[in-house]
Write a protein that holds these residues in place. Structure first.
Motif, mmCIF file in Angstrom:
data_model
loop_
_atom_site.group_PDB
_atom_site.id
_atom_site.type_symbol
_atom_site.label_atom_id
_atom_site.label_comp_id
_atom_site.label_asym_id
_atom_site.label_seq_id
_atom_site.Cartn_x
_atom_site.Cartn_y
_atom_site.Cartn_z
ATOM 1 N N LEU A 215 -10.712 -4.478 -1.886
ATOM 2 C CA LEU A 215 -9.315 -5.220 -1.360
ATOM 3 C C LEU A 215 -8.915 -5.982 -0.271
ATOM 4 O O LEU A 215 -9.399 -4.835 0.891
ATOM 5 N N PRO A 216 -9.007 -7.446 0.476
ATOM 6 C CA PRO A 216 -8.883 -7.606 1.375
ATOM 7 C C PRO A 216 -7.993 -7.299 2.290
ATOM 8 O O PRO A 216 -8.132 -7.333 3.606
ATOM 9 N N ASP A 217 -6.678 -6.248 1.655
ATOM 10 C CA ASP A 217 -5.592 -6.349 2.625
ATOM 11 C C ASP A 217 -5.920 -5.107 2.505
ATOM 12 O O ASP A 217 -4.769 -4.079 3.749
ATOM 13 N N VAL A 218 -7.138 -3.795 2.589
ATOM 14 C CA VAL A 218 -7.029 -2.774 2.557
ATOM 15 C C VAL A 218 -8.070 -2.476 3.980
ATOM 16 O O VAL A 218 -8.514 -3.019 3.397
ATOM 17 N N VAL A 219 -7.427 -1.932 4.421
ATOM 18 C CA VAL A 219 -8.026 -1.694 5.873
ATOM 19 C C VAL A 219 -8.638 -0.292 5.613
ATOM 20 O O VAL A 219 -8.938 1.278 5.191
ATOM 21 N N LEU A 220 -9.995 -0.528 5.659
ATOM 22 C CA LEU A 220 -11.092 0.343 4.771
ATOM 23 C C LEU A 220 -11.413 1.261 5.881
ATOM 24 O O LEU A 220 -10.907 2.722 5.023
ATOM 25 N N GLN A 221 -10.947 1.859 7.197
ATOM 26 C CA GLN A 221 -11.479 3.239 7.465
ATOM 27 C C GLN A 221 -10.067 3.846 7.058
ATOM 28 O O GLN A 221 -10.126 5.362 7.795
ATOM 29 N N GLU A 222 -8.642 3.408 7.203
ATOM 30 C CA GLU A 222 -7.599 3.975 6.945
ATOM 31 C C GLU A 222 -7.545 4.689 5.926
ATOM 32 O O GLU A 222 -7.423 5.709 5.325
ATOM 33 N N GLN B 54 -4.260 14.012 -7.971
ATOM 34 C CA GLN B 54 -5.790 13.530 -8.150
ATOM 35 C C GLN B 54 -5.146 11.610 -8.743
ATOM 36 O O GLN B 54 -6.299 10.499 -8.481
ATOM 37 N N LEU B 55 -4.138 11.443 -9.207
ATOM 38 C CA LEU B 55 -3.756 10.217 -9.955
ATOM 39 C C LEU B 55 -4.320 9.170 -8.548
ATOM 40 O O LEU B 55 -4.540 8.042 -8.673
ATOM 41 N N LEU B 56 -3.246 9.645 -7.163
ATOM 42 C CA LEU B 56 -3.466 8.568 -5.749
ATOM 43 C C LEU B 56 -4.734 8.761 -6.170
ATOM 44 O O LEU B 56 -5.216 7.589 -5.338
ATOM 45 N N VAL B 57 -5.590 9.777 -5.333
ATOM 46 C CA VAL B 57 -7.030 9.501 -5.350
ATOM 47 C C VAL B 57 -7.674 9.320 -5.822
ATOM 48 O O VAL B 57 -8.893 7.955 -5.637
ATOM 49 N N ASP B 58 -7.230 8.931 -7.683
ATOM 50 C CA ASP B 58 -8.393 7.944 -8.614
ATOM 51 C C ASP B 58 -7.871 6.556 -8.247
ATOM 52 O O ASP B 58 -8.584 5.705 -8.370
ATOM 53 N N PHE B 59 -6.642 6.271 -7.647
ATOM 54 C CA PHE B 59 -6.391 4.992 -7.309
ATOM 55 C C PHE B 59 -6.903 4.433 -5.563
ATOM 56 O O PHE B 59 -6.946 3.502 -6.151
ATOM 57 N N TRP B 60 -7.331 5.242 -4.645
ATOM 58 C CA TRP B 60 -7.102 5.247 -3.689
ATOM 59 C C TRP B 60 -9.226 4.770 -3.618
ATOM 60 O O TRP B 60 -9.683 3.644 -3.482
ATOM 61 N N GLU B 61 -9.628 5.444 -4.881
ATOM 62 C CA GLU B 61 -10.816 5.598 -5.273
ATOM 63 C C GLU B 61 -11.178 4.077 -6.193
ATOM 64 O O GLU B 61 -12.571 3.254 -5.549
ATOM 65 N N ALA B 62 -10.499 3.382 -6.591
ATOM 66 C CA ALA B 62 -10.609 2.159 -7.303
ATOM 67 C C ALA B 62 -10.462 1.380 -6.406
ATOM 68 O O ALA B 62 -11.080 -0.099 -5.984
ATOM 69 N N PHE C 281 2.969 6.872 -7.347
ATOM 70 C CA PHE C 281 2.384 8.073 -8.097
ATOM 71 C C PHE C 281 2.410 9.291 -7.352
ATOM 72 O O PHE C 281 2.431 10.125 -8.193
ATOM 73 N N LYS C 282 2.862 9.245 -6.401
ATOM 74 C CA LYS C 282 3.416 10.551 -5.859
ATOM 75 C C LYS C 282 4.629 11.088 -6.631
ATOM 76 O O LYS C 282 5.056 12.623 -7.184
ATOM 77 N N MET C 283 5.328 10.368 -6.813
ATOM 78 C CA MET C 283 7.342 10.424 -7.639
ATOM 79 C C MET C 283 6.581 10.199 -9.180
ATOM 80 O O MET C 283 6.809 11.266 -9.661
ATOM 81 N N ILE D 216 0.910 -1.402 -0.094
ATOM 82 C CA ILE D 216 0.262 -0.774 0.148
ATOM 83 C C ILE D 216 0.913 1.308 0.378
ATOM 84 O O ILE D 216 0.512 2.467 -0.650
ATOM 85 N N GLU D 217 1.658 1.099 1.062
ATOM 86 C CA GLU D 217 2.853 2.428 1.008
ATOM 87 C C GLU D 217 3.319 2.451 -0.259
ATOM 88 O O GLU D 217 3.419 3.126 -0.699
ATOM 89 N N GLU D 218 4.359 1.331 -0.574
ATOM 90 C CA GLU D 218 5.504 1.933 -1.803
ATOM 91 C C GLU D 218 4.225 1.873 -3.545
ATOM 92 O O GLU D 218 4.106 2.700 -4.072
#
Length: 930
Positions: free
Chosen positions: A790-797, A776-784, A763-765, A756-758
């Motif tokens: 994804l099971p390994d993604v913490v929804l609250q975070e 915005q491309l990173l926000v698009d990735f979060w929305e995706a 996207f920032k780089m 997740i952090e990678e």
């Protein structure tokens, strides 16, 4: 199987100038050799320029039967005989014995010394007498603690080393009898003791125990024989009675050979009990024991004669230490020894056995001697064995076993070590006439030779004899001839580095003949250097650096050998080359690129190494020539790996035309795939051919392209110097196909190819944004991510990150830097986490001040049922700034519509609490509301 090499581990030899024929001798640890003859002990220097020079001499009470030295405490202990009486004495502070007439003080064990005698004890040798109720038969000193173990008939007596403190400046070495180990039905011939491990050997039996402190499993210890042992003892007594009855009938009776490891060794029939003496129960050093090994041998009775040919000899415990750290005060520079591994050796006349006894007990090596052995000594590097006329040097596997105990990464892709099960070999068989005894310390081997006439038995033995645990030695009688000549030699072994170099030169003869023989000898050289590095206390200044260089060189040679293999062991190429410190370019430069029968052949070992090295994202970049050679190698050996190889950062300098030619060959050879297509598109982009790039990208659907990126993430993401770097293809997709890029990275995360952090850093780089700015491309990735669930993604975070970004843009009136890939309507329709828009959002949207579509979208996206708590918590922290910037609009809105606004918000306790935080954050807002 024992392999024989003709190497030269033995260097110069010198004669020790003894006045009398040595009866017993032993090494004196750091710098001395003790030789006992008659009623006298002489000490000779064995270090520096004074090698073999007499140091001191002192008289004993009688003839010395056994002699041992302890480096801990620097004392000498001897079993002496006078007038058919046996004595046990320890010689302490022997270095102060300048002349034979120097004063000597004798005292009993545990005798308190008055302070008035401190000066006398400081400057003179003193003798400690240790009385025993039974005759001492053998002795052993712990090389770590200095404790003394004495073997008597059916018992072992342990004397703990301690110091009597006379005053602040002077303490006196002393002993205290602390433990008696009763072992019925066995008479020790030799014993060995090391930090609680006890080995006992009779003529045909070996028993190893481990003494342990503290009560076992928290229970009180009872020092009584086990009932099973009592039964076995009665059985043994019955057998001995039967044997005594059968002696007159000339029957031959012997027990079966037996080997019991671990807890099974309790079934040996030997009754072992502990008796604590001299110390209070709560201060006992050892309170219970653990069985480790029992082995019983049976002679070959085909000749119906029991002779010395079947007796065991040379029992030894060999410790290998790992160096400890400094003491807490940092002032004491002496490093304490911590036991890493322990080995036990014992031998029959024609076979030697080496066991590892720490953690698990197992037989490591079996040594077959070409001739009948008389004595053997084990060192961390070698096993030295003497026969009547030969000194033999065998390799050992102690360093290989200890390395696996010490390093958890051994036998992985990071590190390797030759196996413990590797065949032993004899490095040298050196001729000496009339060898009688041997001992070893540091880099010296001490040999006693005596060219005496052949011993003649006193009488012919009965052709049938009873075999039992009783002493069956044959009495010999030496004819009255002229006294034979004798010599005591100090044979110096050459330095490990010098012997290592000879092994390397010797291995070259096998390089083109048989690879396995070359690997075996190189492995021996590697283990020799590894063993020397483990025994760092014996190294001279500057020698360690030379050994480390030899160690790396040996790893490089082993890597070369395994790189030429096409077998199950070819994977060892990788760890050995890693340990060698060689770069990939240096490894490739060592290769022999000869062509056989017009075809170039590349073995599996080399391909395995290069493949793994390129996959590990090394910072090393190969030259254009080497990169082309690597591609050619893989095209010949493993064509399917060519696209993966071209994606490695190490192949950055390859000529794009060369890379494209091999990719086109794959297409024509039937190896075409989505991965080949994507690689061709990346190479075309590098060539500047945008038309070819577009054609390749259009040849497959977006879903297939995503699958291709999942197969090879390095098409988009690479690591250089520990940082994630977007590729040229990723930068191009950001401008032309951002949806494909986001979907591909999402696929990588879903398949655990990126964290997740990678992904966030990527996207920032990619968008050239700093850590505080979210593209915005990173926000698009979060929305995706939210849509994909994804099971390994913490929804609250994830909710928190999206909410923070939406609120930040609203408060800053900051529009997205690129057009969002998904609208709020898309998210509501595609994701169950989005619900109906709240009325208060409609109120804000209806305002003319927020007519901008970007603001409308951000406010609409703030609708998530599960994210309600995260939204309001974040609002409570940031709304103060927001309100200060938008106070005129918010205040007017609240005055005109505050009833509807509050009714739509007040739906839960959490909302009420969050709202209160919001209200108190801004004083202006609070004033207008109230």
């Amino acid at each position: 199987m024992v392999q024989l090499y003709n190497l030269h581990p033995f260097g110069s030899q010198q004669v020790v100038p003894c006045k009398l024929e040595p009866e017993r001798f032993c090494g004196g640890g750091r710098d001395a050799l003790f030789v006992a003859a008659g009623c006298k002990v002489e000490a000779f220097a064995v270090a520096g320029q004074e090698l073999c020079q007499p140091r001191c001499a002192f008289s004993t009470l009688g003839r010395v039967l056994r002699l041992a030295y302890s480096e801990a405490g620097d004392y000498l202990v001897a079993i002496e005989e006078k007038n058919k009486a046996t004595f046990l004495r320890a010689y302490v502070n022997w270095r102060s014995k300048r002349t034979e007439n120097s004063r000597v003080c004798i005292r009993m064990i545990g005798h308190n010394v008055e302070g008035a005698f401190s000066k006398a004890f400081r400057d003179q040798m003193y003798i400690i007498e240790m009385p025993l109720s039974e005759v001492p038969l053998c002795i052993s000193c712990c090389p770590v603690k200095g404790d003394l173990l004495v073997g008597c008939t059916n018992k072992l007596v342990l004397f703990s080393l301690k110091y009597q403190i006379i005053n602040e400046e002077f303490s006196l070495l002393d002993f205290e009898r602390s433990l008696i180990i009763h072992i019925d039905n066995i008479t020790p011939v030799e014993i060995a003791f090391c930090v609680g491990y006890v080995a006992v050997m009779s003529d045909l039996e070996v028993l190893i125990l481990k003494l342990e402190p503290g009560p076992k499993n928290g229970e009180r210890v009872h020092h009584n024989p086990r009932k099973t042992n009592n039964r076995m003892r009665r059985t043994e007594e019955g057998i001995s009675n039967e044997i005594s009855q059968l002696e007159s009938d000339d029957f031959v009776i012997c027990q079966k050979p037996l080997e019991l490891l671990g807890e099974k060794s309790e079934q040996s029939g030997l009754s072992v009990t502990l008796e604590s003496t001299g110390l209070a129960d709560e201060k006992r050093k050892y309170s219970h024991f653990q069985h480790l090994l029992y082995r019983r041998f049976a002679p070959d009775i085909s000749s119906y004669v029991l002779s010395d040919d079947i007796k065991l000899h040379s029992l030894q415990l060999l410790p290998i230490y790992q160096t400890g750290s400094l003491t807490s005060d940092g002032k004491n520079l002496s490093q304490e020894k911590e036991l890493l591994s322990l080995f036990c050796f014992f031998s029959l006349p024609h076979v030697g056995y080496l066991y590892m006894v720490v953690k698990s007990v197992e037989l490591m090596s079996v040594y077959q001697y070409p001739e009948k052995s008389q004595q053997a000594v084990l060192t961390p590097q070698f096993l030295h064995v003497i026969t009547s006329n030969n000194l033999q040097c065998f390799t050992v596997r102690c360093s290989a076993a200890a390395a696996r105990e010490e390093d958890p990464y051994m036998d992985t892709t990071l590190k390797a070590c030759p196996p413990v099960s590797m065949d032993v070999c004899a490095l040298r068989i050196q001729l000496f006439i009339g060898l009688k005894a041997i001992c070893h310390f540091k880099n010296h081997i001490i040999l006693l030779t005596k060219a005496d006439p052949e011993a003649i038995p006193e009488r012919r033995q009965s052709p049938k004899r009873l075999l039992s645990r009783k002493d069956t030695s044959v009495k010999i009688k030496i004819p009255p001839v002229a006294e034979a000549g004798w010599n005591l030699y100090i044979v110096n072994t050459i330095s490990p580095v010098q012997l290592y170099k000879e092994m390397i030169d010797y291995s070259n003869t096998y390089k083109t003949v048989k690879t396995q023989s070359c690997i075996h000898l190189l492995s021996e050289a590697h283990l020799l250097v590894r063993a020397a590095l483990m025994d760092a206390s014996q190294l001279e200044p500057g020698e360690k650096a030379e050994l480390l260089e030899a160690f790396k060189e040996s790893c490089g040679h082993l890597g070369d050998c395994y790189s030429r293999l096409d077998s199950q062991h070819s994977h060892l190429t990788l760890p050995y080359y890693k340990m060698s410190g060689l770069s990939m370019a240096e490894v490739l430069a060592r290769m022999d690129w000869t062509v056989e029968d017009g075809l170039q052949k590349y073995e599996r070992g080399l391909i395995f190494y290069i493949n793994h090295s390129l996959y590990e994202n090394l910072d090393e970049e190969l030259s254009e020539e080497l990169a082309a050679k690597v591609v050619q190698m893989f095209y010949v050996a493993e064509p399917k790996q060519v696209p993966h190889i071209l994606c490695s950062p190490s192949m950055k300098n390859i000529n794009p035309l060369t890379a494209m030619s091999y990719l086109r060959k794959l297409d024509t050879s039937g190896f075409s795939s989505i991965l080949v297509t994507l690689t061709k598109a990346a190479v075309a982009l590098k060539m500047g051919d945008l038309d070819m790039h577009r054609n390749e990208m259009k040849s497959h659907s977006e879903m297939k392209l995503v699958c291709g990126f999942i197969l090879e993430p390095r098409l988009l993401i690479q690591q250089r110097k520990g940082q994630i770097v977007p590729t040229e293809l990723a930068l191009h997709l950001k401008e032309t196909q951002p949806g494909l890029l986001v979907a591909s990275v999402l696929g990588l995360q879903k398949n655990n190819k990126i964290g997740i952090e990678e992904a966030d850093s990527f996207f920032k780089m990619l968008c050239a944004k700093d850590e505080d700015t979210t593209p915005q491309l990173l926000v698009d990735f979060w929305e995706a991510q939210l849509v994909a669930c994804l099971p390994d993604v913490v929804l609250q975070e994830l909710f928190f990150k999206l909410t923070s970004q939406y609120i930040w843009r609203l408060s800053k009136r900051q529009p997205p830097d690129t057009t969002p890939l998904r609208t709020s309507e898309d998210l509501i329709n595609a994701c169950s986490h989005y619900g109906l828009i709240y009325p208060w959002v409609h109120i804000l949207i209806s305002s003319d001040s927020l007519a901008d579509k970007n603001y409308t979208e951000d406010l609409s996206k703030l609708q998530r049922r599960e994210a309600e708590e995260a939204i309001l918590l974040r609002l409570s922290l940031q709304v103060g700034l927001w309100c200060s910037q938008r106070r005129h609009y918010l205040c007017a809105s609240l005055k005109n519509n505050k009833r509807r606004f509050f009714l739509s918000l007040v739906s839960s306790t959490i909302v009420i609490q969050s709202l209160l935080r919001i209200l108190f954050t801004s004083q202006i807002l609070l004033e207008h509301v109230l």
